[in-house]
Design a protein around this motif. Structure first.
Motif, mmCIF file in Angstrom:
data_model
loop_
_atom_site.group_PDB
_atom_site.id
_atom_site.type_symbol
_atom_site.label_atom_id
_atom_site.label_comp_id
_atom_site.label_asym_id
_atom_site.label_seq_id
_atom_site.Cartn_x
_atom_site.Cartn_y
_atom_site.Cartn_z
ATOM 1 N N VAL A 19 0.822 -1.203 0.000
ATOM 2 C CA VAL A 19 0.000 0.000 0.000
ATOM 3 C C VAL A 19 0.859 1.258 0.000
ATOM 4 O O VAL A 19 0.562 2.226 -0.690
ATOM 5 C CB VAL A 19 -0.973 -0.003 1.199
ATOM 6 C CG1 VAL A 19 -1.819 1.246 1.219
ATOM 7 C CG2 VAL A 19 -1.848 -1.249 1.161
ATOM 8 N N GLY A 20 1.949 1.271 0.787
ATOM 9 C CA GLY A 20 2.815 2.444 0.849
ATOM 10 C C GLY A 20 3.497 2.547 2.194
ATOM 11 O O GLY A 20 3.449 1.626 3.007
ATOM 12 N N ASP A 21 4.108 3.703 2.439
ATOM 13 C CA ASP A 21 4.789 3.945 3.709
ATOM 14 C C ASP A 21 3.799 3.900 4.859
ATOM 15 O O ASP A 21 2.689 4.430 4.752
ATOM 16 C CB ASP A 21 5.450 5.330 3.720
ATOM 17 C CG ASP A 21 6.594 5.450 2.749
ATOM 18 O OD1 ASP A 21 7.195 4.419 2.431
ATOM 19 O OD2 ASP A 21 6.880 6.584 2.323
ATOM 20 N N ALA A 22 4.211 3.299 5.953
ATOM 21 C CA ALA A 22 3.381 3.265 7.159
ATOM 22 C C ALA A 22 3.794 4.427 8.063
ATOM 23 O O ALA A 22 4.380 4.240 9.118
ATOM 24 C CB ALA A 22 3.531 1.931 7.883
ATOM 25 N N VAL A 23 3.513 5.633 7.586
ATOM 26 C CA VAL A 23 3.848 6.841 8.337
ATOM 27 C C VAL A 23 2.609 7.723 8.418
ATOM 28 O O VAL A 23 1.727 7.653 7.570
ATOM 29 C CB VAL A 23 5.007 7.635 7.688
ATOM 30 C CG1 VAL A 23 6.290 6.832 7.678
ATOM 31 C CG2 VAL A 23 4.653 8.081 6.289
ATOM 32 N N LEU A 24 2.577 8.536 9.458
ATOM 33 C CA LEU A 24 1.502 9.515 9.571
ATOM 34 C C LEU A 24 1.919 10.765 8.820
ATOM 35 O O LEU A 24 2.936 11.380 9.137
ATOM 36 C CB LEU A 24 1.231 9.857 11.039
ATOM 37 C CG LEU A 24 0.633 8.746 11.876
ATOM 38 C CD1 LEU A 24 0.543 9.174 13.326
ATOM 39 C CD2 LEU A 24 -0.739 8.384 11.358
ATOM 40 N N ALA A 35 1.487 24.325 -4.144
ATOM 41 C CA ALA A 35 2.799 23.698 -3.924
ATOM 42 C C ALA A 35 2.762 22.754 -2.723
ATOM 43 O O ALA A 35 3.318 21.652 -2.774
ATOM 44 C CB ALA A 35 3.876 24.756 -3.740
ATOM 45 N N ALA A 36 2.109 23.176 -1.641
ATOM 46 C CA ALA A 36 2.017 22.334 -0.440
ATOM 47 C C ALA A 36 1.220 21.070 -0.723
ATOM 48 O O ALA A 36 1.604 19.974 -0.288
ATOM 49 C CB ALA A 36 1.393 23.117 0.711
ATOM 50 N N TRP A 37 0.131 21.202 -1.463
ATOM 51 C CA TRP A 37 -0.680 20.033 -1.795
ATOM 52 C C TRP A 37 0.023 19.113 -2.781
ATOM 53 O O TRP A 37 -0.053 17.887 -2.675
ATOM 54 C CB TRP A 37 -2.062 20.455 -2.311
ATOM 55 C CG TRP A 37 -2.967 20.770 -1.175
ATOM 56 C CD1 TRP A 37 -3.261 21.999 -0.664
ATOM 57 C CD2 TRP A 37 -3.645 19.825 -0.362
ATOM 58 N NE1 TRP A 37 -4.084 21.872 0.415
ATOM 59 C CE2 TRP A 37 -4.352 20.543 0.627
ATOM 60 C CE3 TRP A 37 -3.737 18.439 -0.358
ATOM 61 C CZ2 TRP A 37 -5.133 19.924 1.595
ATOM 62 C CZ3 TRP A 37 -4.527 17.824 0.608
ATOM 63 C CH2 TRP A 37 -5.205 18.559 1.560
ATOM 64 N N ASP A 38 0.735 19.676 -3.739
ATOM 65 C CA ASP A 38 1.507 18.862 -4.679
ATOM 66 C C ASP A 38 2.559 18.052 -3.932
ATOM 67 O O ASP A 38 2.718 16.844 -4.176
ATOM 68 C CB ASP A 38 2.167 19.753 -5.728
ATOM 69 C CG ASP A 38 2.949 18.950 -6.746
ATOM 70 O OD1 ASP A 38 2.343 18.098 -7.416
ATOM 71 O OD2 ASP A 38 4.170 19.165 -6.848
ATOM 72 N N ASN A 43 5.220 13.638 -3.325
ATOM 73 C CA ASN A 43 6.620 13.479 -2.919
ATOM 74 C C ASN A 43 6.745 12.651 -1.649
ATOM 75 O O ASN A 43 6.144 12.979 -0.631
ATOM 76 C CB ASN A 43 7.279 14.849 -2.719
ATOM 77 C CG ASN A 43 7.348 15.629 -4.003
ATOM 78 O OD1 ASN A 43 7.595 15.068 -5.058
ATOM 79 N ND2 ASN A 43 7.121 16.930 -3.928
ATOM 80 N N ARG A 44 7.520 11.589 -1.733
ATOM 81 C CA ARG A 44 7.772 10.714 -0.592
ATOM 82 C C ARG A 44 9.265 10.408 -0.539
ATOM 83 O O ARG A 44 9.945 10.400 -1.570
ATOM 84 C CB ARG A 44 7.010 9.389 -0.714
ATOM 85 C CG ARG A 44 5.507 9.516 -0.769
ATOM 86 C CD ARG A 44 4.929 9.881 0.591
ATOM 87 N NE ARG A 44 3.490 9.926 0.563
ATOM 88 C CZ ARG A 44 2.764 11.012 0.335
ATOM 89 N NH1 ARG A 44 3.358 12.162 0.094
ATOM 90 N NH2 ARG A 44 1.457 10.970 0.329
#
Length: 94
Positions: A19-24, A35-38, A43-44
């Motif tokens: 699914v992806g990174d397990a981060v909050l 820019a903040a939403w992009d 970006n990960r």
């Protein structure tokens, strides 16, 4: 790669869906700007080394599992039910 489901035991990776990174992630304010939403959406980090990922045991019991693994060696270091991880995070918050 073999992943140990906390419910079903050791299984082949093909039974699981990544699914992806397990981060909050800190969701930006609705008015934060494009820019903040992009950045939030696209970006990960892509570290070489130990990571915590969220997997679904799609071909088995359906459990959500947090897998701690090394992205260089593919060694699985630990697995936990995502519900247990979430409960620990809730308890740790002030």
């Amino acid at each position: 790669m073999r992943i140990t489901c906390p419910i079903c035991g050791e299984r082949d990776r093909r039974e699981f869906y990544y699914v992806g990174d397990a981060v909050l992630l800190e969701r930006p304010d609705p008015e934060a700007g494009e820019a903040a939403w992009d950045d939030y959406l696209h970006n990960r980090d892509n570290p070489a080394g130990d990571t915590r990922d969220l997997w679904s045991h799609e071909g088995g019991c359906g459990a959500w599992v947090v897998v701690t693994r090394n992205t260089v060696t593919h060694e699985v270091l630990a697995t936990e039910l995502a519900s247990d991880v979430a409960a620990d995070l809730r308890e740790a918050r002030p």
